[in-house]
Design a protein around this motif. Structure first.
Motif, PDB file in Angstrom:
ATOM      1  N   VAL A 289       0.833  -1.201   0.000  1.00  0.00           N
ATOM      2  CA  VAL A 289       0.000   0.000   0.000  1.00  0.00           C
ATOM      3  C   VAL A 289       0.869   1.251   0.000  1.00  0.00           C
ATOM      4  O   VAL A 289       1.899   1.318   0.678  1.00  0.00           O
ATOM      5  N   ARG A 290       0.458   2.239  -0.767  1.00  0.00           N
ATOM      6  CA  ARG A 290       1.205   3.489  -0.862  1.00  0.00           C
ATOM      7  C   ARG A 290       1.161   4.258   0.463  1.00  0.00           C
ATOM      8  O   ARG A 290       0.158   4.237   1.179  1.00  0.00           O
ATOM      9  N   THR A 291       2.245   4.941   0.736  1.00  0.00           N
ATOM     10  CA  THR A 291       2.333   5.711   1.979  1.00  0.00           C
ATOM     11  C   THR A 291       1.320   6.843   2.006  1.00  0.00           C
ATOM     12  O   THR A 291       0.784   7.178   3.072  1.00  0.00           O
ATOM     13  N   ASP A 292       1.018   7.433   0.850  1.00  0.00           N
ATOM     14  CA  ASP A 292       0.044   8.525   0.866  1.00  0.00           C
ATOM     15  C   ASP A 292      -1.347   8.023   1.248  1.00  0.00           C
ATOM     16  O   ASP A 292      -2.115   8.740   1.900  1.00  0.00           O
ATOM     17  N   LEU A 293      -1.675   6.768   0.901  1.00  0.00           N
ATOM     18  CA  LEU A 293      -2.951   6.200   1.326  1.00  0.00           C
ATOM     19  C   LEU A 293      -2.948   5.926   2.827  1.00  0.00           C
ATOM     20  O   LEU A 293      -3.975   6.094   3.501  1.00  0.00           O
ATOM     21  N   LEU A 294      -1.814   5.511   3.348  1.00  0.00           N
ATOM     22  CA  LEU A 294      -1.709   5.308   4.796  1.00  0.00           C
ATOM     23  C   LEU A 294      -1.901   6.630   5.538  1.00  0.00           C
ATOM     24  O   LEU A 294      -2.538   6.669   6.598  1.00  0.00           O
ATOM     25  N   LYS A 295      -1.356   7.705   5.007  1.00  0.00           N
ATOM     26  CA  LYS A 295      -1.532   9.015   5.641  1.00  0.00           C
ATOM     27  C   LYS A 295      -3.008   9.403   5.682  1.00  0.00           C
ATOM     28  O   LYS A 295      -3.483   9.981   6.670  1.00  0.00           O
ATOM     29  N   LEU A 296      -3.727   9.085   4.610  1.00  0.00           N
ATOM     30  CA  LEU A 296      -5.159   9.379   4.601  1.00  0.00           C
ATOM     31  C   LEU A 296      -5.896   8.553   5.649  1.00  0.00           C
ATOM     32  O   LEU A 296      -6.815   9.048   6.317  1.00  0.00           O
ATOM     33  N   ALA A 297      -5.498   7.287   5.804  1.00  0.00           N
ATOM     34  CA  ALA A 297      -6.140   6.436   6.805  1.00  0.00           C
ATOM     35  C   ALA A 297      -5.862   6.945   8.213  1.00  0.00           C
ATOM     36  O   ALA A 297      -6.750   6.927   9.085  1.00  0.00           O
ATOM     37  N   VAL A 298      -4.636   7.412   8.452  1.00  0.00           N
ATOM     38  CA  VAL A 298      -4.298   7.985   9.760  1.00  0.00           C
ATOM     39  C   VAL A 298      -5.109   9.257   9.998  1.00  0.00           C
ATOM     40  O   VAL A 298      -5.643   9.477  11.099  1.00  0.00           O
ATOM     41  N   TRP A 299      -5.207  10.116   8.983  1.00  0.00           N
ATOM     42  CA  TRP A 299      -5.993  11.339   9.140  1.00  0.00           C
ATOM     43  C   TRP A 299      -7.442  11.005   9.463  1.00  0.00           C
ATOM     44  O   TRP A 299      -8.051  11.619  10.347  1.00  0.00           O
ATOM     45  N   ARG A 300      -8.004  10.035   8.768  1.00  0.00           N
ATOM     46  CA  ARG A 300      -9.403   9.666   9.010  1.00  0.00           C
ATOM     47  C   ARG A 300      -9.590   9.181  10.439  1.00  0.00           C
ATOM     48  O   ARG A 300     -10.577   9.542  11.111  1.00  0.00           O
ATOM     49  N   ALA A 301      -8.667   8.368  10.944  1.00  0.00           N
ATOM     50  CA  ALA A 301      -8.759   7.893  12.323  1.00  0.00           C
ATOM     51  C   ALA A 301      -8.635   9.044  13.304  1.00  0.00           C
ATOM     52  O   ALA A 301      -9.323   9.088  14.326  1.00  0.00           O
TER      53      ALA A 301
END
Length: 390
Positions: A289-301
Motif C-alpha cells: 500500500v502506498r504511503t500517501d494512502l496510509l496518511k489518509l487512513a491515519v488522518w481519518r482515524a
C-alpha cells in the motif's frame, strides 16, 4: 546507525514463547484544584528519587522521566509476558507518577492534550533547548501525550519484516485510543488532535516499505544526512526499531484515559507483531500500500475516531469503524488464540465500545458541565482509578 544487541541478557523470543510487551505512557502535570498545567516535571522526579517507596516495576524511580515540556512526565513498564502482569505494571506506573506529583502539589492526568489554554515551557536540557531553537513553534506547541508499545523481536531482520507488514493496521489503534478532542480551549472537531500536532514534526507518520535491515538503515541515515533532524532520536515513525531495546516500538496511539484501554492497545500490538512475523517466516510478502494512502487512513482515524467511517486496511474503502475493528480482530485471531489473549481482548474491546474512547468521554463531561476544568478534574480520578468491573 545504532541497533541494540539481540540475545545475551535480552533473551530472544522462541516461536513457542509469548513475546514480552512493555508500555511507555506520557502524562500531563496539572494543578489538582484548578486543572491548570504545572511546569514541575523536574521537581516531581527529584521528589520520587528522595522517596524510597515510590518505585516503578521494582526499579529505581528513574523510570519516571521528563519529556520535551515541563508540564509532562513519562512512565515506563517492565516487559511483561501476560496481560494481567502488564495491567498491574501500567497501574503501578500511574500510581507512582500520581504519588510523586502529589508530593509537589500537582496531579497527573492521562489526556493526550490539555483542554484549556496552555503555554508550555521547554524542559531545560541541552537537547530540548536545541530542539526548541531548531523547530520553533512546532516544538513550542508540542504538549501532547502518546502511548508507545514495545514488543520484543528476535532480530533486526524480524523487526523490519514486522514494520513492513503492520503498516495498514496501525490507524485503527489511533481510532481506539483517540483522547484529544480539545486544544487551547476549544473543541477541534477531531478525536485525536494530538495526531495533527504531532504530525508537524518532519519525520513523523507512516513509512514506505524498508524491505530489509539495510533498507531501514539507509532510510534513517538518509534522513539524518539532510540535516533536518538533530539526531536519531527524532526518527518519529509511527512504528520503528527501538534504539535501546530489542523491540519494535509502535507510537501511533494517544495516551489512553483508562488503563484497561492501554492494555487493549498493547495486546493488539503484540498480536500484530506475532501475525506479521509469522507471515514473514511463511514467505508472505507485505501489502505494498502506498504511503500517501496510509496518511489518509491515519488522518481519518484522527478526525473521526470511532464515530464514523474508517479506511478499511485491506480494501482502502470507507466502512463503519466497527467493521474495521472486526476486520482487525479477524486478522489477529490466530495470534490472539495462540497467546490466550482472545477472550481478554474481546472483553476489553466490548467495554471500550460501550463507554467510548477518551475523546467521547471528554465530550460527555463537557456536555454535562460546560466546563473544561471539569474534564481535567474528573480525569485525575480516572487516570489512577481502580480496574473496571468485568
Amino acid at each position: 546507525m545504532y541497533l541494540p544487541r539481540y540475545g545475551g541478557h535480552n533473551r530472544t523470543v522462541a516461536h513457542h514463547e509469548l513475546r514480552t510487551v512493555g508500555v511507555e505512557e506520557e502524562l500531563l502535570l496539572v494543578d489538582p484544584v484548578s486543572g491548570a498545567p504545572r511546569a514541575v516535571s523536574g521537581a516531581v522526579i527529584r521528589y520520587a528519587k528522595d522517596q524510597k517507596g515510590i518505585t516503578l516495576s521494582g526499579k529505581e524511580p528513574e523510570a519516571l522521566e521528563t519529556e520535551l515540556q515541563r508540564e509532562q512526565l513519562e512512565t515506563g513498564t517492565a516487559p511483561s509476558a501476560s496481560l494481567a502482569d502488564l495491567a498491574d505494571e501500567v497501574r503501578r506506573g500511574r500510581r507512582a507518577a500520581s504519588e510523586a506529583a502529589a508530593g509537589v502539589g500537582a496531579a497527573v492526568v492521562a489526556l493526550a492534550t490539555l483542554p484549556a489554554t496552555v503555554h508550555p515551557s521547554i524542559t531545560p536540557s541541552l537537547r530540548y533547548r536545541r530542539m526548541a531553537n531548531a523547530y520553533a513553534q512546532t516544538a513550542e506547541e508540542q504538549l501532547t501525550c502518546g502511548c508507545h508499545v514495545h514488543v520484543n523481536v528476535e532480530s533486526p531482520e524480524e523487526g523490519v519484516a514486522v514494520l513492513d507488514r503492520i503498516r495498514p493496521w496501525l490507524p485503527p489503534l489511533l481510532a481506539l485510543s483517540a483522547n484529544s478532542p480539545f486544544w487551547q480551549g476549544r473543541d477541534t472537531g477531531y478525536e485525536s488532535w494530538r495526531q495533527q500536532v504531532w504530525g508537524r514534526w518532519p519525520s513523523s507518520g507512516p513509512t514506505e516499505l524498508f524491505e530489509s535491515v539495510k533498507g531501514y538503515r539507509a532510510a534513517v541515515e538518509a534522513m539524518l544526512d539532510t540535516g533536518a533532524l538533530l539526531d536519531e532520536g527524532m526518527i518519529y515513525f509511527d512504528a520503528r526499531l527501538s534504539r535501546h531495546y530489542p523491540t519494535v516500538e509502535i507510537r501511533i496511539a494517544d495516551v489512553c484515559l483508562h488503563a484497561d484501554d492501554t492494555v487493549l492497545v498493547a495486546a493488539l500490538v503484540r498480536a500484530l507483531v506475532d501475525t506479521a512475523a509469522q507471515a514473514w517466516r511463511a514467505g508472505i510478502p507485505p501489502d505494498r500500500v502506498r504511503t500517501d494512502l496510509l496518511k489518509l487512513a491515519v488522518w481519518r482515524a484522527s478526525r473521526s475516531g470511532l464515530r464514523e467511517d474508517l479506511v478499511h486496511p485491506v480494501t482502502r474503502h470507507p466502512v463503519p469503524a466497527r467493521a474495521v475493528l472486526e476486520a482487525l480482530i479477524d486478522h489477529l485471531t490466530p495470534a490472539l488464540t495462540a497467546s490466550g489473549d482472545l477472550a481478554t481482548v474481546r472483553r476489553l474491546l466490548r467495554r471500550l465500545l460501550e463507554r467510548g474512547n477518551g475523546a467521547r468521554w471528554q465530550r460527555q463531561v463537557y456536555a454535562r458541565t460546560h466546563d473544561l476544568t471539569a474534564i481535567v478534574s474528573e480525569a485525575i480520578a480516572q487516570t489512577s482509578g481502580t480496574p473496571e468491573e468485568p
